[in-house]
Design a protein around this motif. Structure first.
Motif, PDB file in Angstrom:
ATOM      1  N   UNK A 167      -5.400   4.513  -1.515  1.00  0.00           N
ATOM      2  CA  UNK A 167      -3.872   4.667  -0.123  1.00  0.00           C
ATOM      3  C   UNK A 167      -4.506   3.462   0.783  1.00  0.00           C
ATOM      4  N   UNK A 168      -3.188   3.578   1.506  1.00  0.00           N
ATOM      5  CA  UNK A 168      -2.981   2.586   2.350  1.00  0.00           C
ATOM      6  C   UNK A 168      -4.707   2.161   3.585  1.00  0.00           C
ATOM      7  N   UNK A 169      -4.943   3.240   3.318  1.00  0.00           N
ATOM      8  CA  UNK A 169      -6.470   3.280   4.105  1.00  0.00           C
ATOM      9  C   UNK A 169      -7.333   2.347   3.630  1.00  0.00           C
ATOM     10  N   UNK A 170      -7.020   1.557   3.037  1.00  0.00           N
ATOM     11  CA  UNK A 170      -8.361   1.093   1.963  1.00  0.00           C
ATOM     12  C   UNK A 170      -9.728   0.965   1.826  1.00  0.00           C
TER      13      UNK A 170
ATOM     14  N   UNK B  91     -11.376   5.004  -2.286  1.00  0.00           N
ATOM     15  CA  UNK B  91     -11.129   3.692  -3.564  1.00  0.00           C
ATOM     16  C   UNK B  91     -11.993   3.440  -4.677  1.00  0.00           C
ATOM     17  N   UNK B  92     -11.762   2.075  -5.694  1.00  0.00           N
ATOM     18  CA  UNK B  92     -12.987   2.556  -6.749  1.00  0.00           C
ATOM     19  C   UNK B  92     -13.999   0.463  -6.548  1.00  0.00           C
ATOM     20  N   UNK B  93     -14.967   0.879  -7.268  1.00  0.00           N
ATOM     21  CA  UNK B  93     -15.265   0.282  -6.781  1.00  0.00           C
ATOM     22  C   UNK B  93     -15.468  -0.779  -8.238  1.00  0.00           C
TER      23      UNK B  93
ATOM     24  N   UNK C  93      -2.579   1.313  -5.265  1.00  0.00           N
ATOM     25  CA  UNK C  93      -1.840   0.902  -4.097  1.00  0.00           C
ATOM     26  C   UNK C  93      -2.128  -0.780  -3.978  1.00  0.00           C
ATOM     27  N   UNK C  94      -3.147  -1.008  -3.841  1.00  0.00           N
ATOM     28  CA  UNK C  94      -3.205  -2.436  -3.689  1.00  0.00           C
ATOM     29  C   UNK C  94      -4.696  -2.424  -4.900  1.00  0.00           C
ATOM     30  N   UNK C  95      -5.357  -3.918  -5.267  1.00  0.00           N
ATOM     31  CA  UNK C  95      -6.176  -4.399  -5.894  1.00  0.00           C
ATOM     32  C   UNK C  95      -7.152  -5.372  -5.013  1.00  0.00           C
TER      33      UNK C  95
END
Length: 67
Positions: free
Chosen positions: A46-49, A54-56, A26-28
C-alpha cells in the motif's frame, strides 16, 4: 554472475527482482546498510509503506553453501 556481487550489488539485484515476485507491490525500496533494522528490501502493498502491509526481504550472503 550473482555469486560475484558484493553485498551492495546483491541488495540492488534483489530490489530489482522483488517486483516480479508479487504484482501487488506499489513500491519496492532498498533499506540495506547499517541501521536498516533488518530490512534490506521492502515490498510495500500500500502507499502507507511501513505503516501498512509489506514484505521484508533480508539479504544474506554466505561464504559456503548451507547444509
Amino acid at each position: 554472475m550473482v555469486s560475484f556481487y558484493d553485498p551492495d550489488q546483491f541488495e540492488e539485484f534483489v530490489k530489482e527482482w522483488v517486483p516480479a515476485l508479487d504484482s501487488r507491490y506499489v513500491l519496492v525500496e532498498r533499506h540495506g546498510g547499517s541501521g536498516d533494522h533488518g530490512v534490506d528490501v521492502a515490498g510495500y502493498l500500500s502507499q502507507q509503506r511501513l505503516e501498512g502491509p509489506w514484505h521484508n526481504y533480508q539479504c544474506k550472503r554466505y561464504a559456503a553453501a548451507l547444509s
